[in-house]
Design a protein around this motif. Structure first.
Motif, PDB file in Angstrom:
ATOM      1  N   ARG A   1       0.824  -1.210   0.000  1.00 31.41           N
ATOM      2  CA  ARG A   1       0.000   0.000   0.000  1.00 31.41           C
ATOM      3  C   ARG A   1       0.860   1.263   0.000  1.00 31.41           C
ATOM      4  N   HIS A   2       2.172   1.091   0.157  1.00 28.66           N
ATOM      5  CA  HIS A   2       3.131   2.205   0.157  1.00 28.66           C
ATOM      6  C   HIS A   2       4.117   1.987  -0.981  1.00 28.66           C
ATOM      7  N   VAL A   3       4.362   3.024  -1.768  1.00 33.33           N
ATOM      8  CA  VAL A   3       5.400   2.951  -2.802  1.00 33.33           C
ATOM      9  C   VAL A   3       6.323   4.154  -2.644  1.00 33.33           C
ATOM     10  N   GLU A   4       7.520   4.004  -3.158  1.00 32.66           N
ATOM     11  CA  GLU A   4       8.523   5.072  -3.133  1.00 32.66           C
ATOM     12  C   GLU A   4       8.750   5.609  -1.721  1.00 32.66           C
ATOM     13  N   MET A   5       8.948   4.703  -0.787  1.00 31.02           N
ATOM     14  CA  MET A   5       9.194   5.102   0.600  1.00 31.02           C
ATOM     15  C   MET A   5      10.568   5.757   0.701  1.00 31.02           C
ATOM     16  N   ARG A   6      10.620   6.871   1.431  1.00 31.98           N
ATOM     17  CA  ARG A   6      11.874   7.592   1.635  1.00 31.98           C
ATOM     18  C   ARG A   6      11.979   7.978   3.097  1.00 31.98           C
ATOM     19  N   LEU A   7      13.096   7.644   3.713  1.00 29.72           N
ATOM     20  CA  LEU A   7      13.345   7.982   5.105  1.00 29.72           C
ATOM     21  C   LEU A   7      13.935   9.397   5.177  1.00 29.72           C
ATOM     22  N   HIS A   8      13.309  10.271   5.952  1.00 27.19           N
ATOM     23  CA  HIS A   8      13.764  11.656   6.087  1.00 27.19           C
ATOM     24  C   HIS A   8      14.550  11.882   7.372  1.00 27.19           C
ATOM     25  N   VAL A   9      14.144  11.202   8.444  1.00 32.26           N
ATOM     26  CA  VAL A   9      14.771  11.364   9.756  1.00 32.26           C
ATOM     27  C   VAL A   9      14.884   9.991  10.393  1.00 32.26           C
ATOM     28  N   ALA A  10      16.027   9.712  10.979  1.00 34.52           N
ATOM     29  CA  ALA A  10      16.229   8.497  11.766  1.00 34.52           C
ATOM     30  C   ALA A  10      17.300   8.837  12.797  1.00 34.52           C
ATOM     31  N   ALA A  11      16.875   9.080  14.049  1.00 33.54           N
ATOM     32  CA  ALA A  11      17.826   9.555  15.051  1.00 33.54           C
ATOM     33  C   ALA A  11      17.324   9.282  16.465  1.00 33.54           C
ATOM     34  N   PRO A  12      18.265   9.107  17.393  1.00 32.75           N
ATOM     35  CA  PRO A  12      17.872   9.001  18.795  1.00 32.75           C
ATOM     36  C   PRO A  12      17.334  10.349  19.281  1.00 32.75           C
ATOM     37  N   VAL A  13      16.395  10.302  20.215  1.00 32.14           N
ATOM     38  CA  VAL A  13      15.802  11.520  20.767  1.00 32.14           C
ATOM     39  C   VAL A  13      15.656  11.377  22.278  1.00 32.14           C
ATOM     40  N   GLU A  14      15.475  12.506  22.937  1.00 33.52           N
ATOM     41  CA  GLU A  14      15.345  12.530  24.389  1.00 33.52           C
ATOM     42  C   GLU A  14      13.928  12.259  24.875  1.00 33.52           C
ATOM     43  N   GLU A  15      12.939  12.744  24.112  1.00 36.11           N
ATOM     44  CA  GLU A  15      11.560  12.581  24.555  1.00 36.11           C
ATOM     45  C   GLU A  15      10.616  12.451  23.366  1.00 36.11           C
ATOM     46  N   ARG A  16       9.428  11.967  23.654  1.00 37.35           N
ATOM     47  CA  ARG A  16       8.402  11.809  22.631  1.00 37.35           C
ATOM     48  C   ARG A  16       7.700  13.145  22.365  1.00 37.35           C
ATOM     49  N   VAL A  17       7.280  13.331  21.135  1.00 37.47           N
ATOM     50  CA  VAL A  17       6.490  14.501  20.759  1.00 37.47           C
ATOM     51  C   VAL A  17       5.003  14.145  20.756  1.00 37.47           C
ATOM     52  N   PHE A  18       4.670  12.927  20.352  1.00 37.79           N
ATOM     53  CA  PHE A  18       3.276  12.474  20.257  1.00 37.79           C
ATOM     54  C   PHE A  18       3.014  11.370  21.282  1.00 37.79           C
ATOM     55  N   SER A  19       3.372  11.629  22.519  1.00 36.18           N
ATOM     56  CA  SER A  19       3.319  10.583  23.550  1.00 36.18           C
ATOM     57  C   SER A  19       1.921  10.062  23.846  1.00 36.18           C
TER      58      SER A  19
ATOM     59  N   LEU B   1       1.465  20.272  13.368  1.00 32.54           N
ATOM     60  CA  LEU B   1       0.353  19.402  13.734  1.00 32.54           C
ATOM     61  C   LEU B   1       0.255  19.278  15.257  1.00 32.54           C
ATOM     62  N   ARG B   2       1.378  19.043  15.920  1.00 34.29           N
ATOM     63  CA  ARG B   2       1.383  18.937  17.385  1.00 34.29           C
ATOM     64  C   ARG B   2       0.823  20.207  18.016  1.00 34.29           C
ATOM     65  N   ASP B   3       1.275  21.357  17.523  1.00 31.30           N
ATOM     66  CA  ASP B   3       0.810  22.630  18.070  1.00 31.30           C
ATOM     67  C   ASP B   3      -0.692  22.808  17.850  1.00 31.30           C
ATOM     68  N   GLN B   4      -1.186  22.408  16.688  1.00 29.55           N
ATOM     69  CA  GLN B   4      -2.625  22.517  16.410  1.00 29.55           C
ATOM     70  C   GLN B   4      -3.430  21.637  17.361  1.00 29.55           C
ATOM     71  N   VAL B   5      -2.961  20.416  17.580  1.00 31.76           N
ATOM     72  CA  VAL B   5      -3.656  19.493  18.471  1.00 31.76           C
ATOM     73  C   VAL B   5      -3.635  20.040  19.895  1.00 31.76           C
ATOM     74  N   ASN B   6      -2.474  20.533  20.337  1.00 31.55           N
ATOM     75  CA  ASN B   6      -2.371  21.078  21.704  1.00 31.55           C
ATOM     76  C   ASN B   6      -3.243  22.318  21.869  1.00 31.55           C
ATOM     77  N   ASN B   7      -3.296  23.169  20.860  1.00 27.82           N
ATOM     78  CA  ASN B   7      -4.132  24.367  20.957  1.00 27.82           C
ATOM     79  C   ASN B   7      -5.622  24.009  20.972  1.00 27.82           C
ATOM     80  N   ALA B   8      -5.989  22.955  20.257  1.00 27.53           N
ATOM     81  CA  ALA B   8      -7.396  22.522  20.231  1.00 27.53           C
ATOM     82  C   ALA B   8      -7.822  21.988  21.601  1.00 27.53           C
ATOM     83  N   LYS B   9      -6.890  21.422  22.343  1.00 31.84           N
ATOM     84  CA  LYS B   9      -7.190  20.898  23.686  1.00 31.84           C
ATOM     85  C   LYS B   9      -7.323  22.011  24.711  1.00 31.84           C
TER      86      LYS B   9
END
Length: 136
Positions: free
Chosen positions: A70-88, A127-135
């Motif tokens: 169901r996915h074609v032409e997949m491209r990885l843009h970011v792959a990195a360790p992080v300190e915390e979740r954004v969409f926890s 997107l995160r900011d929009q969701v947080n502002n809606a809450k």
């Protein structure tokens, strides 16, 4: 356990509501099982997905998506360790971002392949900011 973040783009193969609903249902179920959170920005011409969680589980998920027809032409843009979740709080937040990401003409011209990781990350921060502002 250290956290890992990956952001990829792909083109939907045979996009329709039933296919998207199936992807979301499977993603939410698998992500809850694997301790992954994230978000999916989707349109009929592109998927952008943010995954965060244990590195081995995120990489396994990426490999599963790569094999998914169901996915074609997949491209990885970011792959990195992080300190915390954004969409926890989201096993898979879904947003049909139509107006504030690339136009269909840009997607057809290959903009996803040419975009800097910061630009793709910025879509999800918005997107995160929009969701947080809606809450609020």
């Amino acid at each position: 356990m250290p956290l890992f973040r990956a952001i990829y783009s792909s083109r939907p193969f045979g996009f329709e509501a039933a296919i998207l609903n199936g992807i979301l249902l499977q993603a939410r179920r698998a992500n809850e099982r694997d301790g992954i959170t994230g978000a999916l920005i989707c349109r009929e011409d592109i998927y952008l997905q943010w995954l965060e969680g244990p590195e081995d589980r995120v990489r396994d998920t990426l490999a599963r998506i790569q094999r998914d027809d169901r996915h074609v032409e997949m491209r990885l843009h970011v792959a990195a360790p992080v300190e915390e979740r954004v969409f926890s709080h989201w096993a898979m937040l879904h947003d049909p971002a139509v107006t504030w990401i690339w136009t269909q003409k840009q997607v057809s011209a290959g903009i996803a392949e040419q975009s800097a990781p910061e630009q793709v990350t910025g879509f999800f921060m918005r997107l995160r900011d929009q969701v947080n502002n809606a809450k609020s």
